[in-house]
Design a protein around this motif. Structure first.
Motif, PDB file in Angstrom:
ATOM      1  N   GLU A 184      41.324   4.640  -2.724  1.00 55.51           N
ATOM      2  CA  GLU A 184      42.737   4.262  -2.775  1.00 55.51           C
ATOM      3  C   GLU A 184      43.003   3.032  -1.910  1.00 55.51           C
ATOM      4  O   GLU A 184      43.763   2.133  -2.298  1.00 55.51           O
ATOM      5  CB  GLU A 184      43.617   5.431  -2.347  1.00 55.51           C
ATOM      6  CG  GLU A 184      45.102   5.103  -2.165  1.00 55.51           C
ATOM      7  CD  GLU A 184      45.774   4.495  -3.396  1.00 55.51           C
ATOM      8  OE1 GLU A 184      46.870   3.909  -3.227  1.00 55.51           O
ATOM      9  OE2 GLU A 184      45.224   4.594  -4.519  1.00 55.51           O
ATOM     10  N   GLY A 185      42.361   2.977  -0.748  1.00 55.07           N
ATOM     11  CA  GLY A 185      42.503   1.781   0.076  1.00 55.07           C
ATOM     12  C   GLY A 185      41.944   0.559  -0.633  1.00 55.07           C
ATOM     13  O   GLY A 185      42.544  -0.527  -0.613  1.00 55.07           O
ATOM     14  N   LEU A 186      40.807   0.749  -1.276  1.00 52.96           N
ATOM     15  CA  LEU A 186      40.193  -0.342  -2.027  1.00 52.96           C
ATOM     16  C   LEU A 186      41.109  -0.811  -3.152  1.00 52.96           C
ATOM     17  O   LEU A 186      41.288  -2.023  -3.353  1.00 52.96           O
ATOM     18  CB  LEU A 186      38.858   0.143  -2.608  1.00 52.96           C
ATOM     19  CG  LEU A 186      38.089  -0.835  -3.489  1.00 52.96           C
ATOM     20  CD1 LEU A 186      37.561  -2.004  -2.667  1.00 52.96           C
ATOM     21  CD2 LEU A 186      36.938  -0.113  -4.197  1.00 52.96           C
ATOM     22  N   ARG A 187      41.695   0.128  -3.864  1.00 50.74           N
ATOM     23  CA  ARG A 187      42.599  -0.224  -4.970  1.00 50.74           C
ATOM     24  C   ARG A 187      43.691  -1.174  -4.513  1.00 50.74           C
ATOM     25  O   ARG A 187      43.987  -2.178  -5.177  1.00 50.74           O
ATOM     26  CB  ARG A 187      43.226   1.043  -5.557  1.00 50.74           C
ATOM     27  CG  ARG A 187      44.169   0.776  -6.737  1.00 50.74           C
ATOM     28  CD  ARG A 187      44.999   1.991  -7.093  1.00 50.74           C
ATOM     29  NE  ARG A 187      45.989   2.286  -6.072  1.00 50.74           N
ATOM     30  CZ  ARG A 187      47.152   1.640  -5.940  1.00 50.74           C
ATOM     31  NH1 ARG A 187      47.459   0.644  -6.757  1.00 50.74           N
ATOM     32  NH2 ARG A 187      48.001   1.984  -4.997  1.00 50.74           N
ATOM     33  N   GLN A 188      44.268  -0.873  -3.367  1.00 50.19           N
ATOM     34  CA  GLN A 188      45.369  -1.691  -2.866  1.00 50.19           C
ATOM     35  C   GLN A 188      44.898  -3.070  -2.396  1.00 50.19           C
ATOM     36  O   GLN A 188      45.631  -4.051  -2.517  1.00 50.19           O
ATOM     37  CB  GLN A 188      46.059  -0.958  -1.719  1.00 50.19           C
ATOM     38  CG  GLN A 188      46.718   0.347  -2.136  1.00 50.19           C
ATOM     39  CD  GLN A 188      47.346   1.077  -0.976  1.00 50.19           C
ATOM     40  OE1 GLN A 188      48.003   0.477  -0.128  1.00 50.19           O
ATOM     41  NE2 GLN A 188      47.151   2.387  -0.913  1.00 50.19           N
ATOM     42  N   GLU A 189      43.682  -3.132  -1.902  1.00 47.84           N
ATOM     43  CA  GLU A 189      43.195  -4.384  -1.320  1.00 47.84           C
ATOM     44  C   GLU A 189      42.688  -5.392  -2.344  1.00 47.84           C
ATOM     45  O   GLU A 189      42.709  -6.599  -2.079  1.00 47.84           O
ATOM     46  CB  GLU A 189      42.073  -4.081  -0.323  1.00 47.84           C
ATOM     47  CG  GLU A 189      42.546  -3.339   0.927  1.00 47.84           C
ATOM     48  CD  GLU A 189      41.399  -3.033   1.880  1.00 47.84           C
ATOM     49  OE1 GLU A 189      40.309  -3.629   1.725  1.00 47.84           O
ATOM     50  OE2 GLU A 189      41.596  -2.196   2.791  1.00 47.84           O
ATOM     51  N   VAL A 190      42.217  -4.921  -3.510  1.00 46.65           N
ATOM     52  CA  VAL A 190      41.513  -5.830  -4.427  1.00 46.65           C
ATOM     53  C   VAL A 190      42.391  -6.421  -5.521  1.00 46.65           C
ATOM     54  O   VAL A 190      41.897  -7.147  -6.387  1.00 46.65           O
ATOM     55  CB  VAL A 190      40.292  -5.135  -5.074  1.00 46.65           C
ATOM     56  CG1 VAL A 190      39.292  -4.741  -4.005  1.00 46.65           C
ATOM     57  CG2 VAL A 190      40.713  -3.923  -5.914  1.00 46.65           C
ATOM     58  N   LYS A 191      43.673  -6.148  -5.483  1.00 43.33           N
ATOM     59  CA  LYS A 191      44.557  -6.667  -6.532  1.00 43.33           C
ATOM     60  C   LYS A 191      44.530  -8.194  -6.664  1.00 43.33           C
ATOM     61  O   LYS A 191      44.605  -8.708  -7.782  1.00 43.33           O
ATOM     62  CB  LYS A 191      45.989  -6.175  -6.299  1.00 43.33           C
ATOM     63  CG  LYS A 191      46.162  -4.665  -6.495  1.00 43.33           C
ATOM     64  CD  LYS A 191      45.611  -4.234  -7.827  1.00 43.33           C
ATOM     65  CE  LYS A 191      45.614  -2.724  -7.986  1.00 43.33           C
ATOM     66  NZ  LYS A 191      44.944  -2.320  -9.242  1.00 43.33           N
ATOM     67  N   PRO A 192      44.425  -8.954  -5.566  1.00 45.22           N
ATOM     68  CA  PRO A 192      44.413 -10.418  -5.716  1.00 45.22           C
ATOM     69  C   PRO A 192      43.256 -10.948  -6.560  1.00 45.22           C
ATOM     70  O   PRO A 192      43.320 -12.081  -7.050  1.00 45.22           O
ATOM     71  CB  PRO A 192      44.306 -10.911  -4.267  1.00 45.22           C
ATOM     72  CG  PRO A 192      44.863  -9.808  -3.436  1.00 45.22           C
ATOM     73  CD  PRO A 192      44.455  -8.553  -4.143  1.00 45.22           C
ATOM     74  N   TRP A 193      42.208 -10.142  -6.730  1.00 51.56           N
ATOM     75  CA  TRP A 193      41.042 -10.599  -7.492  1.00 51.56           C
ATOM     76  C   TRP A 193      40.943  -9.936  -8.867  1.00 51.56           C
ATOM     77  O   TRP A 193      39.906 -10.043  -9.530  1.00 51.56           O
ATOM     78  CB  TRP A 193      39.764 -10.327  -6.686  1.00 51.56           C
ATOM     79  CG  TRP A 193      39.730 -11.122  -5.414  1.00 51.56           C
ATOM     80  CD1 TRP A 193      39.378 -12.449  -5.257  1.00 51.56           C
ATOM     81  CD2 TRP A 193      40.119 -10.652  -4.120  1.00 51.56           C
ATOM     82  NE1 TRP A 193      39.508 -12.814  -3.950  1.00 51.56           N
ATOM     83  CE2 TRP A 193      39.957 -11.745  -3.215  1.00 51.56           C
ATOM     84  CE3 TRP A 193      40.575  -9.440  -3.621  1.00 51.56           C
ATOM     85  CZ2 TRP A 193      40.244 -11.636  -1.855  1.00 51.56           C
ATOM     86  CZ3 TRP A 193      40.862  -9.332  -2.270  1.00 51.56           C
ATOM     87  CH2 TRP A 193      40.696 -10.417  -1.408  1.00 51.56           C
ATOM     88  N   ASN A 194      41.993  -9.239  -9.269  1.00 53.73           N
ATOM     89  CA  ASN A 194      42.019  -8.661 -10.615  1.00 53.73           C
ATOM     90  C   ASN A 194      40.932  -7.596 -10.810  1.00 53.73           C
ATOM     91  O   ASN A 194      40.418  -7.413 -11.914  1.00 53.73           O
ATOM     92  CB  ASN A 194      41.853  -9.779 -11.662  1.00 53.73           C
ATOM     93  CG  ASN A 194      42.402  -9.394 -13.020  1.00 53.73           C
ATOM     94  OD1 ASN A 194      43.410  -8.700 -13.114  1.00 53.73           O
ATOM     95  ND2 ASN A 194      41.745  -9.841 -14.068  1.00 53.73           N
ATOM     96  N   ILE A 195      40.589  -6.905  -9.739  1.00 52.15           N
ATOM     97  CA  ILE A 195      39.538  -5.891  -9.783  1.00 52.15           C
ATOM     98  C   ILE A 195      40.161  -4.516 -10.004  1.00 52.15           C
ATOM     99  O   ILE A 195      41.165  -4.172  -9.376  1.00 52.15           O
ATOM    100  CB  ILE A 195      38.716  -5.907  -8.478  1.00 52.15           C
ATOM    101  CG1 ILE A 195      38.001  -7.255  -8.332  1.00 52.15           C
ATOM    102  CG2 ILE A 195      37.700  -4.756  -8.446  1.00 52.15           C
ATOM    103  CD1 ILE A 195      37.377  -7.470  -6.975  1.00 52.15           C
TER     104      ILE A 195
END
Length: 245
Positions: free
Chosen positions: A166-177
């Protein structure tokens, strides 16, 4: 389903048996380019022959060793020039009552179930950021939602996988991941073979009498990967219809 899977470069850990093997078989049939890692290289090599994979696309590796996880992802880049999906699948479940003090087993679960996932993220994320695309699929469990006697440490590792994801989900949005957590219930695999607590093993055997086949997991993973890029399937929880917890 194959429309958004064909030609994708997909890395799978723990691919020599069970969930990983079945997922590899399904994705290969849908046209994916696979790179597979596991400790049992003999089984991987046989799987590679069955699936007609490039001989370089299987690698003996242990997810508790960061350099080996990195080598697996690097192999995908070496062969295909990119990585579209990593499935952090490798896991252990030697469940036991805490007062049995099976500390070595606790350590193994932490190393494989938590650190192994983190090492997979660490290996794939920089490439995906550079590409500005990708999908990271982490395997949790229904035990990551509900704790029962004998499952404290295993559940703890699977709750950790969900928190990290869940933390990863929030962090990677700028890279369209995209990020996906898959939380299965009872699935027929070798996972229960790691239980050394006899009382827990007996209870687990009864639970697993109604276990789903590994193909159920493979179908769920393929569903998540097959979605159009603008759809991010963040978590799927599934279990046998008769499983009450």
């Amino acid at each position: 389903m194959s429309k958004n899977i064909k030609s994708k470069v997909i890395v799978i850990t723990g691919a020599s048996s069970g969930l990983g093997e079945e997922t590899a078989r399904l994705l290969a049939g849908l046209g994916a380019n696979l790179v597979l890692g596991a400790r049992r290289i003999d089984k991987l090599e046989k799987l590679a022959i069955d699936l007609k994979l490039d001989s370089r696309a299987v690698l003996k590796m242990d997810v508790t060793q960061r350099v080996q996880v990195q080598a697996l992802v690097d192999r995908a880049i070496e062969i295909y020039g990119r990585i579209d999906v990593i499935i952090n699948n490798a896991g252990l479940m030697p469940s036991s009552m805490l007062d049995k003090l099976k500390v070595d087993e606790w350590d193994s679960m932490i190393d494989v179930n938590i650190k192994g996932v983190l090492y997979g993220i660490a290996a794939a994320l920089p490439y995906m950021q550079k590409q500005k695309s990708g999908q990271i699929i982490n395997v949790s469990s229904v035990a990551g939602h509900k704790v029962g006697p004998g499952g404290a440490v295993y559940a703890g590792t699977k709750w950790a996988v969900r928190a990290i994801s869940e933390g990863l989900r929030q962090e990677v949005k700028p890279w369209n991941i995209r990020t996906t957590i898959v939380s299965p219930g009872a699935i027929a695999t070798e996972l229960t073979n790691t239980i050394t607590d006899e009382d827990i093993a007996k209870g687990m055997a009864k639970t697993y009498e109604s276990a789903l086949s590994a193909s159920s997991f493979a179908n769920v993973v393929a569903f998540a990967i097959s979605q159009p890029q603008e759809i991010d399937i963040n978590e799927i929880v599934f279990r046998p219809t008769v499983q009450s917890y």
